[in-house]
Scaffold this motif. Structure first.
Motif, PDB file in Angstrom:
ATOM      1  N   GLY A  57       0.816  -1.206   0.000  1.00 48.09           N
ATOM      2  CA  GLY A  57       0.000   0.000   0.000  1.00 48.09           C
ATOM      3  C   GLY A  57       0.845   1.249   0.000  1.00 48.09           C
ATOM      4  O   GLY A  57       2.020   1.233  -0.406  1.00 48.09           O
ATOM      5  N   HIS A  70      -1.938   3.911  -4.935  1.00 40.26           N
ATOM      6  CA  HIS A  70      -3.321   4.261  -5.272  1.00 40.26           C
ATOM      7  C   HIS A  70      -3.492   4.478  -6.769  1.00 40.26           C
ATOM      8  O   HIS A  70      -4.490   4.049  -7.370  1.00 40.26           O
ATOM      9  N   TRP A 152      -9.778  -0.625  -3.465  1.00 39.26           N
ATOM     10  CA  TRP A 152      -9.371   0.386  -2.502  1.00 39.26           C
ATOM     11  C   TRP A 152      -7.899   0.197  -2.170  1.00 39.26           C
ATOM     12  O   TRP A 152      -7.347  -0.876  -2.316  1.00 39.26           O
ATOM     13  N   THR A 153      -7.293   1.295  -1.715  1.00 35.48           N
ATOM     14  CA  THR A 153      -5.893   1.280  -1.313  1.00 35.48           C
ATOM     15  C   THR A 153      -5.779   1.871   0.082  1.00 35.48           C
ATOM     16  O   THR A 153      -6.390   2.903   0.370  1.00 35.48           O
ATOM     17  N   SER A 154      -5.012   1.224   0.947  1.00 34.85           N
ATOM     18  CA  SER A 154      -4.722   1.753   2.276  1.00 34.85           C
ATOM     19  C   SER A 154      -3.207   1.840   2.421  1.00 34.85           C
ATOM     20  O   SER A 154      -2.469   1.700   1.449  1.00 34.85           O
ATOM     21  N   TYR A 155      -2.739   2.050   3.627  1.00 31.89           N
ATOM     22  CA  TYR A 155      -1.293   2.088   3.838  1.00 31.89           C
ATOM     23  C   TYR A 155      -0.654   0.718   3.672  1.00 31.89           C
ATOM     24  O   TYR A 155       0.503   0.608   3.284  1.00 31.89           O
ATOM     25  N   VAL A 229      -2.061   8.204   1.301  1.00 26.99           N
ATOM     26  CA  VAL A 229      -2.529   7.279   0.262  1.00 26.99           C
ATOM     27  C   VAL A 229      -2.621   7.976  -1.084  1.00 26.99           C
ATOM     28  O   VAL A 229      -2.253   7.412  -2.124  1.00 26.99           O
TER      29      VAL A 229
END
Length: 358
Positions: A57, A70, A152-155, A229
């Motif tokens: 991420g 992202h 979706w993208t997170s850390y 992000v």
């Protein structure tokens, strides 16, 4: 509390594990190439919810191109050399030229030269767009009765999901394995506009500002505090296709991924299909993600350890260790107080801005 996991023997050729006490009886498989597969049967409807997660991420973004994870999530919907294009042989030289120009663009500081390079990028991109087929991935998923394509993208993770009919597991696996093995970066600069718009929208969200301020103050020496992000503005203005390709080759590999399916299917049949399309022909393995902890608490510890190192002679001395722990607590308390003050000041600024806008 520890979670007990025990291996089960099965009449199937695929062995699996289950979590003790799991009422859904989810099967956990590990393929020979390291890919994790989680299968949970639910017969309520003839549908299957699918999620493919990659353990990477925003914290893994290169320092000079934050927001990359992202951005790449968006580009994963653009197709491969087999779909998303009408003539990949003709398209590829154009995409290669675009990549080279972006590398030149991002290190050029003269504004007139940057405009000239971007004009070339724009011209080549228009030519390439005539050979691309927009949204073909979505259309393929829809053609098999799929719905809810999103990501979706997170850390710490990037996940891709869709819902499919129970009788379309093999077609779904064909499509998904193709894009995870052979993704092509196309439509780059137009998709960048979409990502940049997301960034601009985030500037109006108070909660985003508070979270960014908190993480930046609490973990200044860790990517949780250094990256966001969506990335930094200057990095979004100077993107790198080369960095994205390297990122894709490094992290989107089987032993860094998990496939999760919940719904109406037969596990033995589903795992055989997944092994067929995801378990062969791609045995690249990631050796180590990096030195960063995956855990928020450990991230705080990382920060503390950068300022206080336990001396060797502290070992075995309770009094000295107690002094060290007190110093750690003092550092943490001071940082938390600093965060509280910063967030309060930010709140005052936001309220003043709202009052002026009335």
């Amino acid at each position: 509390m520890a979670v007990a996991v025990f291996a089960l023997s099965s009449c199937s050729e695929y062995s699996y594990e289950k979590v003790s006490g799991d009422p859904l009886g989810t099967r956990i498989y590990t393929l020979d190439n390291g890919l994790k597969v989680y299968l949970s049967v639910n017969k309520e409807q003839p549908r299957i919810q699918t999620i493919i997660s990659v353990r990477v991420g925003a914290k893994h973004d290169p320092a000079e191109t934050t927001g990359l994870a992202h951005y790449f999530e968006h580009l994963m919907f653009k197709g491969t050399d087999k779909f998303g294009t009408s003539d990949y042989a003709a398209e590829k030289p154009l995409l290669d030229q675009i990549e080279a120009l972006f590398e030149q663009y991002r290190v050029t500081t003269d504004e007139r030269q940057r405009k000239a390079i971007y004009a070339q990028i724009d011209e080549l991109s228009q030519q390439a767009s005539k050979l691309s087929i927009p949204n073909e991935y979505d259309k393929l998923i829809q053609s098999i009765g799929g719905d809810g394509c999103n990501a979706w993208t997170s850390y710490d993770e990037t996940s891709y999901m869709s819902e499919i009919p129970s009788n379309q597991v093999e077609n779904w696996a064909k499509i998904e394995s193709e894009r995870f093995k052979n993704a092509v970066i196309r439509g780059f600069h137009t998709e960048l506009e979409t990502v940049y718009e997301e960034y601009n929208m985030s500037l109006t969200r108070d909660n985003s500002k508070v979270i960014e301020k908190f993480l930046g103050l609490m973990m200044p020496n860790h990517p949780y505090g250094q990256h966001t992000v969506l990335g930094k503005q200057e990095h979004l203005k100077n993107p790198s296709i080369t960095n994205i390709k390297n990122y894709y080759k490094t992290y989107d590999v089987p032993n860094n991924m998990a496939i999760c399916m919940a719904g109406d299917f037969t596990p033995d049949e589903a795992i055989a299909i997944i092994e067929k399309y995801f378990g062969k022909g791609n045995n690249d393995a990631i050796k180590s993600l990096d030195g960063f902890s995956n855990d928020f608490v450990n991230a705080i510890t990382d920060y503390v350890n950068n300022e206080w190192v336990v001396p060797d002679d502290f070992v075995g001395r309770d009094d000295a260790l107690a002094q060290f722990k007190k110093k750690v607590k003092d550092i943490t308390d001071a940082r938390v107080n600093k965060i509280g003050t910063a967030i309060h000041d930010l709140g005052v600024q936001l309220q003043n801005a709202k009052n002026l806008a009335k």
